[in-house]
Design a protein around this motif. Sequence first.
Motif, PDB file in Angstrom:
ATOM      1  N   THR A 219      -6.810  34.085  46.048  1.00  0.00           N
ATOM      2  CA  THR A 219      -5.908  33.262  45.243  1.00  0.00           C
ATOM      3  C   THR A 219      -6.700  32.200  44.503  1.00  0.00           C
ATOM      4  O   THR A 219      -7.801  31.809  44.891  1.00  0.00           O
ATOM      5  N   GLY A 220      -6.107  31.735  43.422  1.00  0.00           N
ATOM      6  CA  GLY A 220      -6.726  30.703  42.598  1.00  0.00           C
ATOM      7  C   GLY A 220      -5.888  30.511  41.346  1.00  0.00           C
ATOM      8  O   GLY A 220      -4.771  31.031  41.232  1.00  0.00           O
ATOM      9  N   SER A 221      -6.430  29.784  40.396  1.00  0.00           N
ATOM     10  CA  SER A 221      -5.725  29.497  39.151  1.00  0.00           C
ATOM     11  C   SER A 221      -5.930  30.614  38.138  1.00  0.00           C
ATOM     12  O   SER A 221      -6.769  31.505  38.320  1.00  0.00           O
ATOM     13  N   GLU A 222      -5.180  30.540  37.050  1.00  0.00           N
ATOM     14  CA  GLU A 222      -5.342  31.515  35.970  1.00  0.00           C
ATOM     15  C   GLU A 222      -6.766  31.464  35.411  1.00  0.00           C
ATOM     16  O   GLU A 222      -7.351  32.500  35.090  1.00  0.00           O
ATOM     17  N   ALA A 223      -7.332  30.264  35.295  1.00  0.00           N
ATOM     18  CA  ALA A 223      -8.687  30.126  34.762  1.00  0.00           C
ATOM     19  C   ALA A 223      -9.729  30.773  35.666  1.00  0.00           C
ATOM     20  O   ALA A 223     -10.807  31.161  35.203  1.00  0.00           O
ATOM     21  N   LEU A 228     -12.392  35.954  40.207  1.00  0.00           N
ATOM     22  CA  LEU A 228     -11.863  36.456  41.469  1.00  0.00           C
ATOM     23  C   LEU A 228     -11.514  37.943  41.384  1.00  0.00           C
ATOM     24  O   LEU A 228     -11.621  38.668  42.378  1.00  0.00           O
ATOM     25  N   ASN A 229     -11.106  38.399  40.216  1.00  0.00           N
ATOM     26  CA  ASN A 229     -10.910  39.847  40.039  1.00  0.00           C
ATOM     27  C   ASN A 229     -12.221  40.590  40.244  1.00  0.00           C
ATOM     28  O   ASN A 229     -12.256  41.652  40.882  1.00  0.00           O
ATOM     29  N   GLY A 238      -8.452  49.323  48.652  1.00  0.00           N
ATOM     30  CA  GLY A 238      -7.336  49.257  49.586  1.00  0.00           C
ATOM     31  C   GLY A 238      -7.448  48.171  50.630  1.00  0.00           C
ATOM     32  O   GLY A 238      -6.602  48.092  51.525  1.00  0.00           O
ATOM     33  N   ARG A 239      -8.465  47.310  50.509  1.00  0.00           N
ATOM     34  CA  ARG A 239      -8.634  46.244  51.502  1.00  0.00           C
ATOM     35  C   ARG A 239      -8.452  44.847  50.932  1.00  0.00           C
ATOM     36  O   ARG A 239      -8.520  43.866  51.663  1.00  0.00           O
ATOM     37  N   ALA A 240      -8.237  44.750  49.606  1.00  0.00           N
ATOM     38  CA  ALA A 240      -8.136  43.419  49.006  1.00  0.00           C
ATOM     39  C   ALA A 240      -7.330  43.479  47.722  1.00  0.00           C
ATOM     40  O   ALA A 240      -7.205  44.523  47.080  1.00  0.00           O
ATOM     41  N   ALA A 241      -6.784  42.309  47.365  1.00  0.00           N
ATOM     42  CA  ALA A 241      -6.064  42.162  46.107  1.00  0.00           C
ATOM     43  C   ALA A 241      -6.264  40.740  45.600  1.00  0.00           C
ATOM     44  O   ALA A 241      -6.505  39.817  46.392  1.00  0.00           O
ATOM     45  N   CYS A 242      -6.164  40.571  44.298  1.00  0.00           N
ATOM     46  CA  CYS A 242      -6.300  39.249  43.685  1.00  0.00           C
ATOM     47  C   CYS A 242      -4.958  38.837  43.098  1.00  0.00           C
ATOM     48  O   CYS A 242      -4.385  39.554  42.275  1.00  0.00           O
ATOM     49  N   LEU A 243      -4.456  37.672  43.511  1.00  0.00           N
ATOM     50  CA  LEU A 243      -3.205  37.132  42.975  1.00  0.00           C
ATOM     51  C   LEU A 243      -3.443  35.837  42.210  1.00  0.00           C
ATOM     52  O   LEU A 243      -2.505  35.075  41.969  1.00  0.00           O
ATOM     53  N   THR A 248       3.621  30.853  41.487  1.00  0.00           N
ATOM     54  CA  THR A 248       3.963  29.445  41.330  1.00  0.00           C
ATOM     55  C   THR A 248       3.426  28.678  42.536  1.00  0.00           C
ATOM     56  O   THR A 248       3.026  29.274  43.550  1.00  0.00           O
ATOM     57  N   LEU A 249       3.460  27.372  42.447  1.00  0.00           N
ATOM     58  CA  LEU A 249       2.985  26.564  43.568  1.00  0.00           C
ATOM     59  C   LEU A 249       3.778  26.865  44.832  1.00  0.00           C
ATOM     60  O   LEU A 249       3.207  27.016  45.922  1.00  0.00           O
ATOM     61  N   LEU A 250       5.086  26.974  44.705  1.00  0.00           N
ATOM     62  CA  LEU A 250       5.908  27.198  45.890  1.00  0.00           C
ATOM     63  C   LEU A 250       5.790  28.629  46.408  1.00  0.00           C
ATOM     64  O   LEU A 250       5.876  28.872  47.613  1.00  0.00           O
TER      65      LEU A 250
END
Length: 338
Positions: A219-223, A228-229, A238-243, A248-250
Amino acid sequence: MVDAGPVKILVIKQTSLGDVLHATAILRSIRKAYPTAQLAFLTSTTAADILRYNPRIDELLLFDRYRVKRDWWRHPAWVLRHILETMQVVRREQYDLVVDLQGSWKTVIFLWAARARRRLVKGRWWFAEQFRQPQLHAIQEMEGVLGLAGIAPASRSLEIFVSDSERGAITTRLDELGLAGRKLALFSPMTRWQTKNWPLENFVSLAGKLPDDWFVVLTGSEAQRASLNALTECLSSGRAACLAGQLTLLEFSELVGRADLVVTGDSFPMHLAAAQDRPLVALFGPTDESRVGPLGIGTVVRADVECRRCYRRARCDRRCIEKITVDQVLAAVNRATT
């Protein structure tokens, strides 16, 4: 102490996100001391979601602090108008007590402008009762400000609340990732300071050493998304994904609340994990964990080197954060998750 003290109270804390989250412990103390008070909170627009559903607050007031910082020289008329409009909002009420937990000029202008019988401030401002002991933990220093009004600490636990919307969104995300029967490791590698960032390749090595039943979400910001990708692509399929940049913050708060492990630096995700009592490994470099680290929860890791806690944002000559080894962090992960 239901009717013996202030009836209307304003609390001011604008930044940073982790510091505003710290202030939720202070809200608990105020509410315990004055359960029937009308309690308002002035914060920045970027931190509003931290307090949006907090049941201890009656009114949330917002100031666009970062736009003021960004546009003061390009759009001075807008900046002046926004400051004056926010002052007008603050001055609508006659407060019995106004508490500035920040003490910077962007907050004390509202402390000064408020119609208040009593003003308290963290710092050295002549027009208010003052408390300043920066060697204390951030929460303890805020408690010292409250102590000027005779308000005792009620709890140092942090709070953040989400709605059904965020719960549903994260349930959908996790279902799409196919996490059924797997443990969720949340890595938030990047902070706002370069000197607080553990090298990304170390996160790759750490993820590779986790057992097969772990799934890593970055996880991280759009910038930060591109970096991170690229990190995600270095991990087994199949062991990781980038969000990064997709929550949103919540929603991010809800995701942290479901994690079986959080690994991050001195950052907002660290404070969120502490607030939700999640297994936490916090990596420290130039900042002082005794002042800003998690209180009574999680495992703090720092390199076995002489560190001055220099608080340099862009460059640390000793590069303390880079000297934390993957094996050190893996050992901390094992302690945190067993």
